[in-house]
Write an enzyme that holds these catalytic residues in place. Structure first.
Site, PDB file in Angstrom:
ATOM      1  N   LYS A 245      37.205  64.924  16.858  1.00 46.82           N
ATOM      2  CA  LYS A 245      38.535  65.466  17.137  1.00 46.82           C
ATOM      3  C   LYS A 245      38.816  66.628  16.185  1.00 46.82           C
ATOM      4  CE  LYS A 245      43.290  63.628  17.581  1.00 46.82           C
ATOM      5  NZ  LYS A 245      44.084  62.365  17.477  1.00 46.82           N
TER       6      LYS A 245
ATOM      7  N   SER B  89      46.806  56.939  19.485  1.00 50.05           N
ATOM      8  CA  SER B  89      46.079  58.139  19.892  1.00 50.05           C
ATOM      9  C   SER B  89      44.592  57.948  20.130  1.00 50.05           C
ATOM     10  CB  SER B  89      46.291  59.254  18.858  1.00 50.05           C
ATOM     11  OG  SER B  89      47.604  59.749  18.934  1.00 50.05           O
TER      12      SER B  89
ATOM     13  N   SER C 213      46.595  61.224  21.316  1.00 48.84           N
ATOM     14  CA  SER C 213      46.305  62.630  21.112  1.00 48.84           C
ATOM     15  C   SER C 213      44.805  62.956  21.082  1.00 48.84           C
ATOM     16  CB  SER C 213      46.935  63.113  19.791  1.00 48.84           C
ATOM     17  OG  SER C 213      46.414  62.402  18.678  1.00 48.84           O
TER      18      SER C 213
END
Length: 442
Positions: free
Chosen positions: A80, A179, A155
């Site tokens: 990420k 997330s 996310s």
């Protein structure tokens, strides 16, 4: 080589160990797949092919010499875009951090590299990690594995997409309110939320330091165990002999079943039936204190997030997606007294949760009470955005507020996950339970 893209990371690692898979060929296959994929630019913020090939060459040498350093030595994974990577931009999905280039790897990336993993690159995410939907008009919105018109979950949206579309063998994301678990559930993956404080946050762009955690998104519980070991530089949980017979689970009734949509409700009931058929005892559980804790989120998350990011945000607020800007500014007017009082209540509610759940092996709930919402409507309808974002994170947030370890598993119904929660720092126990549940749900 196409079959490699749908294999678990652990199976790929075993193939390398047995000499059936060359790490260089494997890494090149993933890089080629990324280059050829129509939505790759919506999934990867940037790839790191030179680093990946150098790491793959080193893994090849260790494999030939019989000196592999982990099961995942030579296996390509994605990161990420909030994990610092030396000499490569790390922007956390935000125009506010455009061209931010750290000089050192995050500690977890350094640990994983030392254990032989191959870094494919950095994946897109919700802006500054403050949304459970995965919609990001400022950089890119990754695709949902099931519906091109639906939100991918956030996310860690690109992290989930990288695995779901066969563009990484595993992915590393972060989970502050859900997330990792929301995008894992909506894309039929396994996702592990680790206990706050267990995995290093050094070199990780923060959102809320008291809730931020690091965890994997992957194809199997075994992969989750192996990836957690990579992050920590430790040994993976032993999943051999995992069994549901004699296990006692609490089916959470408080908060988790409110406004439950039809598909997640049916998937959850079917999952409970399978666990029961595999020998687990399932008991309904009410924890009244949880209902007291849940409404405190607006006093906790936005307040800490705005406190961390206020100066950066207010220097250039127009750079932000308005919905995310509004979420941050929700913490602007919360008093310090209200923030402290909210944490005092959370601590009391956590103690009550611990007492109520002490007699169970794990607590169960639907991972997300809704299915992925429509992207176009999210961008045009403010009320819909707010409602869907809060609902998407509602159940996962239980694990963060109560300070738990949590795991989501695919149920066999597209976009619907089963969440298992255990006490803090019991990831090894949780992963064993998850492995047994995974077998029952298969």
């Amino acid at each position: 080589m196409d079959e490699w893209r749908n294999m678990t990371a652990s199976d790929l690692g075993r193939g390398i160990g047995a000499g059936r898979i060359d790490p260089v060929d494997l890494t090149q296959a993933f890089l080629d797949a990324i280059a050829d994929h129509a939505d790759a630019e919506r999934i990867y913020a940037r790839t790191t092919p030179e680093r990946a090939m150098a790491e793959a060459e080193a893994a090849r040498g260790r494999a030939k010499a019989g000196l592999r350093v982990s099961l995942l030595d030579g296996v390509p994974i994605s990161w990420k875009d909030l994990f610092d990577s030396a000499g490569v931009a790390t922007e956390a999905g935000s125009a506010l951090l455009k061209d931010r280039v750290p000089q050192m790897d995050a500690q977890v990336l350094a640990n994983a590299t030392a254990a032989g993993s191959v870094c494919l690159g950095k994946t897109h995410m919700s802006e500054l990690a403050f949304s459970g939907l995965g919609l990001n008009p400022r950089t890119a919105t990754p695709p949902n594995a099931h519906d091109p018109e639906a939100a991918p979950g956030g996310s860690s949206s690109g992290a989930a997409a990288s695995v779901a579309f066969g563009l990484a063998a595993g992915a590393i994301g972060s989970d502050t309110g859900g997330s990792v678990r929301v995008p894992a559930a909506w894309n039929d993956l396994v996702g592990l939320k680790t206990t706050s404080g267990r995995v290093s946050l050094e070199g990780v762009v923060p959102l809320c330091l008291r809730f931020d955690t690091v965890g994997p998104l992957c194809r199997s519980v075994e992969d989750a165990a192996q990836l957690l070991a990579l992050l920590e530089g430790g040994r993976a949980a032993d999943l051999r002999g995992a069994d549901l017979r004699g296990r006692r689970f609490a089916a959470l009734q408080t908060s988790a079943l409110e406004d439950l949509r039809d598909a997640p409700a049916k998937a959850y009931e079917a999952a409970l039936s399978r666990l029961s058929a595999a020998g687990a005892e399932i008991v309904d559980l009410h924890v009244p204190e949880l209902a007291e804790a849940m409404p405190l989120s607006p006093k906790l998350y936005p307040t800490e997030a705005y406190g961390l990011w206020r100066d950066v945000i207010e220097a250039n607020p127009d750079a932000m997606f308005p919905e995310i800007l509004q979420r941050f500014r929700g913490g602007r007017d919360v008093s310090s007294a209200d923030y402290v009082a909210a944490w005092a209540t959370i601590d009391r509610c956590r103690a009550a949760w611990d007492a109520a759940t002490a007699g169970f092996d794990a607590v169960l709930a639907p991972t997300v009470p809704t299915t992925p919402p429509n992207l176009a409507r999210l961008q045009s309808d403010h009320d819909y955005y707010v409602t869907e974002n809060l609902l998407a994170l509602r159940n996962t947030r239980i694990g963060n507020l109560m300070g738990l370890a949590a795991l989501t598993l695919p149920t066999g119904t597209a976009g619907c996950g089963l969440m298992m929660m255990t006490p803090p720092l019991t990831e090894e126990r949780l992963l064993r339970l998850g492995a047994a549940a995974e077998a029952a749900l298969a």
